[in-house]
Design a protein around this motif. Structure first.
Motif, PDB file in Angstrom:
ATOM      1  N   SER A 234       0.715  -1.317  -0.040  1.00  0.00           N
ATOM      2  CA  SER A 234       0.044   0.087   0.174  1.00  0.00           C
ATOM      3  C   SER A 234       0.739   1.375   0.123  1.00  0.00           C
ATOM      4  O   SER A 234       0.332   2.418  -0.344  1.00  0.00           O
ATOM      5  CB  SER A 234      -0.845  -0.165   1.267  1.00  0.00           C
ATOM      6  OG  SER A 234      -1.718  -1.079   1.263  1.00  0.00           O
TER       7      SER A 234
ATOM      8  N   ALA B  60      -4.647   6.245   0.790  1.00  0.00           N
ATOM      9  CA  ALA B  60      -4.706   4.860   0.361  1.00  0.00           C
ATOM     10  C   ALA B  60      -5.117   4.541  -0.865  1.00  0.00           C
ATOM     11  O   ALA B  60      -6.148   5.138  -1.228  1.00  0.00           O
ATOM     12  CB  ALA B  60      -5.617   4.064   1.578  1.00  0.00           C
TER      13      ALA B  60
ATOM     14  N   LEU C 278      -0.171   1.083   6.271  1.00  0.00           N
ATOM     15  CA  LEU C 278      -1.395   1.692   5.278  1.00  0.00           C
ATOM     16  C   LEU C 278      -1.416   3.297   5.628  1.00  0.00           C
ATOM     17  O   LEU C 278      -1.337   3.737   6.619  1.00  0.00           O
ATOM     18  CB  LEU C 278      -2.612   1.097   6.414  1.00  0.00           C
ATOM     19  CG  LEU C 278      -3.043  -0.361   6.018  1.00  0.00           C
ATOM     20  CD1 LEU C 278      -3.979  -0.890   6.973  1.00  0.00           C
ATOM     21  CD2 LEU C 278      -3.333  -0.799   4.573  1.00  0.00           C
TER      22      LEU C 278
END
Lengths: 487, 95, 483
Positions: A234, B60, C278
């Motif tokens: 990510s 993200a 993340l």
């Protein structure tokens, strides 16, 4: 024989069948057999699979790939399917990875032949390669000295000519510092440039894969195969990768002409060893001679880097290493009496001392009541440090500085003094915190030990770094020096 | 900043690290030294500074909701310390 | 002393996605152990999480449906604790910046009044695996198939004041997530898990008492019982001079009691921090607008529309809109009757909530499994409405439809000769015969005991095997007796 050829030349000769992959692989395997007992750079050997793969390449399997038949070694932090991936730890001594890291996959797809896995500080925590479960690595330039860390095995293997290139990872300097100590060229790309998938995490917001080779030109060829977006990570950035080698060729010797190079005064202040300073100054003079404009700059928050890093990295590490619990893979203590016993003994026995230290520092700074004072505060000082660089890059194209305050130190010298070991990283930590690309380029010697010049560029400007290093290496030969006994 | 042995014991407990008393004592000294270095953060003026969690200021990327068959259980369990009937085993947990 | 109960619910809603929240492993229930656990789910060294976009969309739908704020930026954090079914040693959850905050749900109380229950937040997190404590003698087995299944944890304000209110809220939420298509609502399989925070305080007090959290409640009935037990237990403790310990308790449906889970009461220090693997989830207006466009008609709006369009009372409308499947069935039924929706709404509601749901309950079927289709039921209602059959005969036709004895109400009426007798001559024959056969009752009627007409009409119906039109029989009987 092959030692003097660049990776591009090797790849060209292999493609033209002037050289067979088996021949080249055997050459390096022989060197490993001859020298590595002394150096301890490789902790897993893939001789037979390497020969099989080389033979397959000779038979044409990887025809057309850019690095078909070029031998390489992977830092043991990268998962390799079917090969032990220990991360330098007893915890993973029995861990045969069931999958390949993206970096490993990509380099294989580019045609490289993996000769084995390189030694490293346990879980990449260390600056001397002495925390490895598999014993310290020795510096080929002087075997009483450390090779640096944590990617010490990779740097020393390249320096000793045991392999033309090796992968590494840099969290706080783990590519640049061993590259400097071992007199090889090393690049840590921008955070997000190289996929972290399959690279065992130490501190996720800092870890970045990169590589070591003799020269900037070789680094360009290897990085080319490693870099690029990966949907499994990510934090990997969706951004085209320029053709690094083409960039070097296009700009050539004139690369530095008119380039503004900043010297951060904080990196040249007290603490920098005088002899090293002279080496760095000479390198900068060479930059100037090739047309670069040298200006002094300031990175005023540099002195916060060590404390910022030693809060954030252990915090993330304490979390990342929680998965090693003796349940699904890795070390499990003998005859656990209950679950708690399983956890505490597996982790107490499986992790070495430096790793335990950092896990505890990390757990402490994240714990109730301390989070704001340590972790949150360090995230703020991290921004101050990053801002210093964005301000600096408004004024200059490149930053040049020493990599370390002094050349390699003796084995055992700092092992019992973690704090002095940490302070040793003062010049490499800031760029890691900012996520910037950085290189270490061989720039000379002090008492027979190599000294590295650190180059830093703005985010995603790896081409600029490689171009500058390449231009410098056109008129200097520090990068082609060989340690005695390893010619 | 000095850490007491009791504090080290608590942190070791949080992190599930089994340490003996000698180790606890040694770590207490070492961790205190490390926290002394780190204490310089206090002096930094961070008024109005946003915490930085990532080197890159990005959002993200969202993946499409597509299921992919999982690699074989045998691949994963070949490296497991203790398995039976497809499950991982740990000493019995009493609820 | 009068005690007041204070309840807040934390509900774990399992999202009905194809793949897991951070891995591409499938989420299907009931697979062989550890065959749906990928490298990411078993937390191999080096693996990384990647967010499933559908999870973000579903959480956004949920936020819009409860009239909440959708965070333009939300952050996943790591919550640390060691447990063998938690493979990473931390759970990826949301802590400081949840995706949904500050919403509400309006519930209808038993007395018919409406009450607004605040929803503090709803955040996304991954589920843990399963620990199998009973399967082995000396070991606990770990199955990680469930690890990484996406959950929304919806946390209410402590706004409920009785077990009944808590159940009404939970039911409403349960209906809502199914309406939205984000959860299958299967409580037995753990798709919708309710934890109850319960405390009591002296009536009139504004401060909260110490609360306990009761877990393991897998049906609405158990939720009600668990809360009732817990309230009583707390009052007993307080009235006997004790104090309530803040703790987690487990409901045991067999014993109908809650029990302290002391083994888990070690002080937790979860060491939350933003997950560095993340990046923040950024939701722009376009994303929200697209989710809004995908929102189905929600239960409250549907209830209002049912009241207006089908002339239903609030209670009927609320009951019918409780589930999307039931509401759809109702609308299809009325459509099949044809004609005026306002006229046929009430009879359709009565049939569905009366005979149909009774029969379904009896057979353990859901509305989706109903053997009587909306078209068949609509056809039956039409025949009652146009007097082809009486309501009573209608029930027989319904049972026949339910048993699959005919394609349609018409076919059954035809085959069984159930068509109502409306011919006056034929009815007159039955009436005359009954008057002749029951002189005593006729005498009583004429003496003023007019109630006896019911008996006489009943005799006519019996004689006609229920097929005579009761209204006509009534009129004719009254006229004949008055002669």
């Amino acid at each position: 024989m092959s030692d003097e050829r660049s990776i591009r030349q090797l790849a060209g000769d292999l493609a033209a069948k002037k050289l067979s992959a088996v021949e080249l692989t055997d050459h390096f395997l022989k060197r490993i057999a001859a020298h590595d007992e002394r150096l301890n750079t490789l902790i897993s050997h893939s001789e037979s699979t390497a020969r099989e793969r080389a033979a397959a390449i000779d038979a044409g399997t990887d025809a057309g790939t850019p690095l078909a038949g070029v031998p390489i070694a992977h830092k043991d932090i990268f998962c390799t399917r079917g090969v032990r991936t220990s991360c330098g730890s007893r915890m993973l001594d029995n861990f045969v990875a069931p999958y390949d890291a993206t970096v490993v996959e990509r380099l294989a797809a580019a045609g490289t032949v993996s000769l084995g896995k390189t030694n490293m500080d346990e879980f990449a925590m260390g600056s001397s390669n002495e925390t490895s479960f598999y014993g310290a690595v020795r510096n080929p330039w002087h075997t009483d000295y450390v090779p640096g860390g944590s990617s010490g095995g990779s740097a020393a293997a390249v320096a000793a000519g045991l392999v033309p290139a090796a992968t590494g990872s840099d969290t706080g300097g783990s590519i640049r510092q061993p590259a400097a100590f071992c007199g090889v060229t090393g690049i840590k790309p921008t955070y997000g440039r190289v996929s972290r998938y399959g690279m065992i995490a130490f501190a996720s917001s800092l870890d970045q894969g990169g590589c070591f080779a003799r020269s900037a030109e070789d680094c360009a060829a290897v990085l080319q195969a490693m870099a690029g977006f990966d949907e499994r990570d990510s934090t990997s950035v969706e951004r085209a990768v320029p053709d690094y080698s083409a960039a070097l060729d296009a700009q050539g010797d004139d690369f530095l002409k008119g380039m503004k190079v900043g010297l951060p005064k904080e990196y040249f202040a007290e603490g920098l060893d005088d002899a090293s300073r002279q080496v760095i100054n000479a390198a900068i003079a060479e930059f100037e001679a090739r047309g670069a404009e040298i200006v002094e700059i300031t990175l005023p928050h540099t002195d916060l880097a060590v404390s910022t890093y030693y809060v954030l990295a252990p915090a993330e590490a304490s979390s990342n290493l929680a998965r090693f619990d003796g349940v699904r893979y890795g070390y499990r203590c003998d005859n656990p009496v209950d679950l708690e016993d399983l956890y505490t003994r597996s982790r107490g026995e499986g992790f070495g001392r430096e790793v335990q230290r950092r896990i505890m520092v990390g757990a402490y700074v994240l714990s109730a009541g301390y989070y704001d004072a340590y972790y949150l505060k360090a995230q703020k000082t991290r921004r101050l440090i990053a801002r210093d660089f964005s301000d600096a890059f408004d004024k200059v194209d490149l930053i040049a500085a020493p990599v370390t305050q002094a050349p390699a130190f003796k084995l055992g010298e700092k092992l019992d003094d973690p704090v002095s070991m940490y302070l040793n990283d003062v010049y490499t930590l800031p760029a890691s915190l900012a996520g910037l690309p950085g290189m270490s380029v061989p720039a000379g010697f002090v008492d027979g030990l190599p000294v590295g010049l650190q180059l830093l560029a703005p985010w995603f400007e790896e081409s600029r770094l490689l171009g500058a290093a390449h231009a410098y290496q056109q008129s200097t030969d520090w990068h082609s020096k060989r340690p005695a006994g390893f010619e | 900043m000095s850490l007491s042995e009791e504090q080290v014991r608590n942190v070791a407990r949080l992190a599930r690290l089994g340490l003996d008393d000698d180790q606890i004592a040694e770590y207490a000294g070492e961790l205190s030294n490390i926290l002394d270095v780190v204490a310089s953060l206090e002096q930094a003026d961070t008024t109005d500074v946003e915490p930085m969690a990532h080197p890159l200021d990005l959002a993200a990327r969202l993946r499409a909701d597509e299921a992919v068959a999982v690699q074989s259980r045998e691949d994963f369990q070949a490296i497991a310390p203790a398995v039976a009937e497809g499950v991982y085993l740990v000493p019995k947990v009493i609820e | 002393m009068a005690w007041e109960t204070v309840i807040g619910l934390e509900v774990h809603i399992q999202l009905a996605t194809q793949s897991k929240i951070f891995s591409t492993a499938p989420t299907a229930y009931g697979a062989e152990p550890n065959t749906q656990a990928s490298a990411v789910d078993i937390a191999l060294p080096g693996v990384l999480p990647v967010i499933n976009g559908q999870v973000i969309r579903m959480a956004t739908l949920f936020g819009l449906a409860i009239d909440a704020d959708i965070a333009p930026k939300s952050v996943f954090a790591r919550k640390h604790y060691f447990y063998p079914d938690l493979p990473k040693g931390y759970q990826i959850s949301q802590f400081e910046l949840p995706i949904v905050a500050d919403g509400h749900l309006d519930i209808v109380l038993p007395d018919g009044t409406e009450k607004r229950v605040g929803i503090t937040r709803a955040h996304l997190e991954e589920d843990a695996g399963k620990s199998l404590h009973e399967a082995f003698d000396r070991d606990t087995g770990i199955d990680l198939n469930r690890a990484g299944t996406p959950l929304v944890e919806c946390v209410s304000e402590p706004d409920m004041r009785s077990a009944a209110e808590a159940v009404a809220y939970a039911r409403k939420l349960h209906a809502l997530v199914q309406y939205l298509g984000i959860c299958d609502g299967n409580m037995q399989e753990g798709s919708f898990r309710v934890d109850a925070n319960v405390s009591v305080r002296p009536g009139g007090s504004t401060e909260f008492g110490t609360r306990t959290e009761t877990k393991n409640v897998n049906s609405f009935r158990f939720l009600e019982k668990a809360i009732e037990f817990e309230v009583e237990r707390q009052i007993d403790v307080l009235e006997s001079g004790g104090t309530i310990v803040q703790e987690t308790r487990l409901y045991d449906p067999d014993a109908d009691e809650t029990r302290s889970m002391r083994s888990k009461e070690e002080a937790h220090d979860y060491r939350y921090f933003p997950d560095p693997d993340l990046l923040p989830v950024v939701i722009d207006e376009e994303f929200v607008a697209a989710a809004r466009a995908d929102l189905p008609e929600l239960p409250d709006a549907k209830r209002e529309r049912f009241m207006a369009e089908y002339a239903l009372g609030r209670e009927d409308a609320a009951a019918l809109t409780n589930s999307r499947a039931l509401a759809n069935y109702f609308e299809a039924t009325v459509a099949a009757v044809g004609g005026d929706a306002a006229t046929h709404g009430k009879p359709a509601a009565n049939w569905i909530m009366g005979d149909l749901s009774g029969a379904l309950n009896r057979e353990g079927l859901t509305i989706a499994q109903s053997p009587v289709s909306a078209e068949q039921l609509g056809g039956l209602i039409a025949r009652v409405a146009d007097n082809t059959i009486s309501g009573k005969i209608g029930k027989d036709v319904f049972e026949a439809l339910f048993k699959g004895e005919g394609e349609s109400a018409d076919a059954i009426i035809e085959a069984k000769g159930l068509k109502q007798i409306t011919d006056s001559g034929e009815i007159e024959g039955f009436v005359d015969q009954v008057i002749a056969d029951n002189p005593d009752q006729v005498e009583q009627y004429r003496e003023g005991k007019t109630k006896v007409i019911g008996f006489l009409v009943g005799q006519v119906m019996k004689a006609s095997k229920g097929k005579a039109n009761p209204k006509e029989v009534n009129q004719m009987m009254a006229a004949k007796l008055a002669e």
